[in-house]
Write an enzyme that holds these catalytic residues in place. Structure first.
Site, PDB file in Angstrom:
ATOM      1  N   ASP A 105     -56.999  42.270 -24.686  1.00 15.26           N
ATOM      2  CA  ASP A 105     -56.508  42.949 -23.474  1.00 15.26           C
ATOM      3  C   ASP A 105     -56.278  41.948 -22.340  1.00 15.26           C
ATOM      4  O   ASP A 105     -55.199  41.896 -21.750  1.00 15.26           O
ATOM      5  CB  ASP A 105     -57.544  43.971 -22.978  1.00 15.26           C
ATOM      6  CG  ASP A 105     -57.494  45.272 -23.738  1.00 15.26           C
ATOM      7  OD1 ASP A 105     -56.981  45.257 -24.867  1.00 15.26           O
ATOM      8  OD2 ASP A 105     -57.978  46.291 -23.207  1.00 15.26           O
TER       9      ASP A 105
ATOM     10  N   ALA B  86     -58.847  45.438 -17.308  1.00 17.23           N
ATOM     11  CA  ALA B  86     -58.414  44.031 -17.296  1.00 17.23           C
ATOM     12  C   ALA B  86     -57.300  43.815 -16.274  1.00 17.23           C
ATOM     13  O   ALA B  86     -57.226  42.759 -15.635  1.00 17.23           O
ATOM     14  CB  ALA B  86     -57.944  43.613 -18.694  1.00 17.23           C
ATOM     15  N   ALA B  87     -56.446  44.822 -16.093  1.00 14.55           N
ATOM     16  CA  ALA B  87     -55.343  44.682 -15.126  1.00 14.55           C
ATOM     17  C   ALA B  87     -55.893  44.649 -13.700  1.00 14.55           C
ATOM     18  O   ALA B  87     -55.460  43.836 -12.873  1.00 14.55           O
ATOM     19  CB  ALA B  87     -54.339  45.821 -15.295  1.00 14.55           C
TER      20      ALA B  87
ATOM     21  N   GLY C 144     -56.736  53.261 -23.072  1.00 16.51           N
ATOM     22  CA  GLY C 144     -56.220  52.229 -23.974  1.00 16.51           C
ATOM     23  C   GLY C 144     -55.084  51.421 -23.397  1.00 16.51           C
ATOM     24  O   GLY C 144     -54.416  50.692 -24.120  1.00 16.51           O
ATOM     25  N   LEU C 145     -54.854  51.527 -22.087  1.00 13.49           N
ATOM     26  CA  LEU C 145     -53.745  50.776 -21.487  1.00 13.49           C
ATOM     27  C   LEU C 145     -54.240  49.533 -20.729  1.00 13.49           C
ATOM     28  O   LEU C 145     -53.469  48.874 -20.047  1.00 13.49           O
ATOM     29  CB  LEU C 145     -52.915  51.676 -20.561  1.00 13.49           C
ATOM     30  CG  LEU C 145     -52.123  52.765 -21.281  1.00 13.49           C
ATOM     31  CD1 LEU C 145     -51.450  53.696 -20.275  1.00 13.49           C
ATOM     32  CD2 LEU C 145     -51.046  52.171 -22.199  1.00 13.49           C
ATOM     33  N   GLY C 146     -55.525  49.264 -20.836  1.00  8.53           N
ATOM     34  CA  GLY C 146     -56.040  48.017 -20.267  1.00  8.53           C
ATOM     35  C   GLY C 146     -56.222  48.054 -18.763  1.00  8.53           C
ATOM     36  O   GLY C 146     -56.117  47.009 -18.103  1.00  8.53           O
ATOM     37  N   SER C 147     -56.509  49.233 -18.197  1.00  9.70           N
ATOM     38  CA  SER C 147     -56.589  49.298 -16.734  1.00  9.70           C
ATOM     39  C   SER C 147     -57.678  48.374 -16.180  1.00  9.70           C
ATOM     40  O   SER C 147     -57.482  47.755 -15.132  1.00  9.70           O
ATOM     41  CB  SER C 147     -56.772  50.739 -16.260  1.00  9.70           C
ATOM     42  OG  SER C 147     -58.098  51.124 -16.335  1.00  9.70           O
TER      43      SER C 147
ATOM     44  N   PRO D  80     -53.241  54.712 -16.098  1.00  6.63           N
ATOM     45  CA  PRO D  80     -54.302  55.685 -16.378  1.00  6.63           C
ATOM     46  C   PRO D  80     -55.556  54.973 -16.898  1.00  6.63           C
ATOM     47  O   PRO D  80     -55.435  54.007 -17.666  1.00  6.63           O
ATOM     48  CB  PRO D  80     -53.714  56.585 -17.469  1.00  6.63           C
ATOM     49  CG  PRO D  80     -52.239  56.362 -17.411  1.00  6.63           C
ATOM     50  CD  PRO D  80     -52.034  54.973 -16.885  1.00  6.63           C
TER      51      PRO D  80
HETATM   52  O1  PMV Z   1     -59.078  50.529 -25.921  1.00  7.31           O
HETATM   53  P1  PMV Z   1     -58.375  49.262 -25.571  1.00  7.31           P
HETATM   54  O2  PMV Z   1     -56.939  49.395 -25.341  1.00  7.31           O
HETATM   55  O3  PMV Z   1     -59.091  48.471 -24.529  1.00  7.31           O
HETATM   56  O4  PMV Z   1     -58.318  48.366 -26.883  1.00  7.31           O
HETATM   57  C1  PMV Z   1     -59.389  47.830 -27.490  1.00  7.31           C
HETATM   58  C2  PMV Z   1     -58.962  47.115 -28.712  1.00  7.31           C
HETATM   59  C3  PMV Z   1     -60.062  47.016 -29.750  1.00  7.31           C
HETATM   60  O5  PMV Z   1     -59.536  46.229 -30.790  1.00  7.31           O
HETATM   61  C4  PMV Z   1     -60.450  48.372 -30.281  1.00  7.31           C
HETATM   62  C5  PMV Z   1     -61.298  46.340 -29.173  1.00  7.31           C
HETATM   63  C6  PMV Z   1     -61.115  44.875 -28.853  1.00  7.31           C
HETATM   64  O6  PMV Z   1     -61.989  44.352 -28.154  1.00  7.31           O
HETATM   65  O7  PMV Z   1     -60.165  44.243 -29.318  1.00  7.31           O
END
Ligand code: PMV
Length: 309
Positions: free
Chosen positions: A147, A105-106, A100-103, A96
């Site tokens: 990520d 970067a993946a 926050g699951l890193g889509s 998704p």
């Molecule tokens: O929202 P995500 O899963 O891409 O996580 C970001 C993590 C943070 O610490 C909020 C930002 C970062 O760059 O590390």
């Protein structure tokens, strides 16, 4: 047809504080993946990226010159000193987006890996990670790099910005339930808001960030010693601190409370916050009960995942 893939990720501890040099713990989720396939394109000089899960949207350098995937392709070509066009890349992903699951970067990692295969070039994970990090900056502004690191290495990591990578040893299986609020939220915005808060009230915010760092170090120790249940209270405290940093939301609070009410040992938001995902630590017998309770509470994409050594 060549193909490559990369996993989703979840942050267990330390998001936001990691931007300020504190440690964070993150793990790959192998069951959710972005996949890239590559074919020589039909027309010479053509570069085309088909986003299969987004109504088949097609990216081309002339129509989407600033798209992060175009940037990634340019950076990869520069790094290996080869022009790889004409190519047609088809991307699909079960991760998704904006949750926050890193889509992002993946997707970047899958595309870069398939380009490297196509070019018959081997790059170390460290070099690939550097490319993906550069591209992450175009999504997020000033990402910590957690990520891309967990996704490129596809290993559980204890991550400190700018420090050599530490792979986490997980001594006993850790059962997690992950649930999405369904609210998309931009990490760039929540990171910027925490920055404003930090600059306005450094004497109040600094100890909170430091405490999150201590929680991360304690969690690493518990994981490496196999004391899984001890992670529950650490998650709860980390979540409370993230709430204080203003990155929780009504929906996240509700799902965290529902998970705890259904028997989770601990629960917290994961990632940038303000929406996106939360995770709950469970004993194996409670996984389905907690997952069902979260689903009943309106969560989207509820899944269970187990960390092992
Ligand atoms: O929202 P995500 O899963 O891409 O996580 C970001 C993590 C943070 O610490 C909020 C930002 C970062 O760059 O590390």
């Amino acid at each position: 047809m060549l193909s490559a893939s990369a996993p989703a990720k979840i942050i267990l501890f330390g998001e936001h504080a990691v931007v300020y040099g504190q440690p964070a713990l993150a793990v790959p989720v192998a069951s959710l993946r972005a996949t890239a396939q590559i074919d020589p394109a039909a027309q010479p000089e053509m570069l085309e990226v088909v986003l299969q899960d987004m109504q088949g949207e097609v990216l081309r350098p002339d129509t989407h010159p600033d798209h992060p995937i175009m940037t990634l392709i340019e950076r990869t070509q520069e790094r290996i000193g080869q022009v790889l066009t004409p190519v047609r890349i088809v991307l699909s992903s079960s991760i998704p987006i904006a949750s926050g699951l890193g889509s992002g970067a993946a997707v970047s990692t899958a595309v870069a890996r398939v380009l490297l295969q196509y070019a018959n070039v081997q790059l170390s994970n460290a070099d690939l990670n550097q490319i993906i990090y550069e591209v992450e900056k175009t999504y997020h502004g000033t990402p910590s790099g957690i990520d891309n690191t967990v996704i490129v290495y596809e290993q559980p990591v204890f991550f400190v910005r700018g420090a050599p990578l530490v792979v986490l040893r997980v001594a006993q299986p850790v059962h997690l339930v992950v649930a999405d609020t369904g609210e998309a939220a931009l990490t760039r915005v929540s990171v910027g808001d925490v920055r404003q808060l930090y600059e306005a009230e450094p004497e109040r915010i600094t100890p909170m960030l430091e405490r999150i760092g201590q929680i991360g170090r304690a969690a690493r120790e518990q994981l490496e010693q196999g004391r899984v249940a001890e992670l529950g209270p650490l998650m709860d405290e980390n979540h409370a601190l993230l709430r204080e940093l203003t990155v929780s939301s009504t929906a996240l609070e509700r799902l965290v409370a529902v998970a705890k009410g259904a028997g989770a040992l601990g629960a917290k938001l994961s990632g940038g916050g303000r929406g996106g995902n939360m995770l709950a630590l469970v004993t194996p017998d409670k996984g389905s009960v907690v997952a069902q309770a979260l689903q009943n509470a309106g969560a989207k994409h509820v899944f269970q995942t187990t960390l092992t050594t």
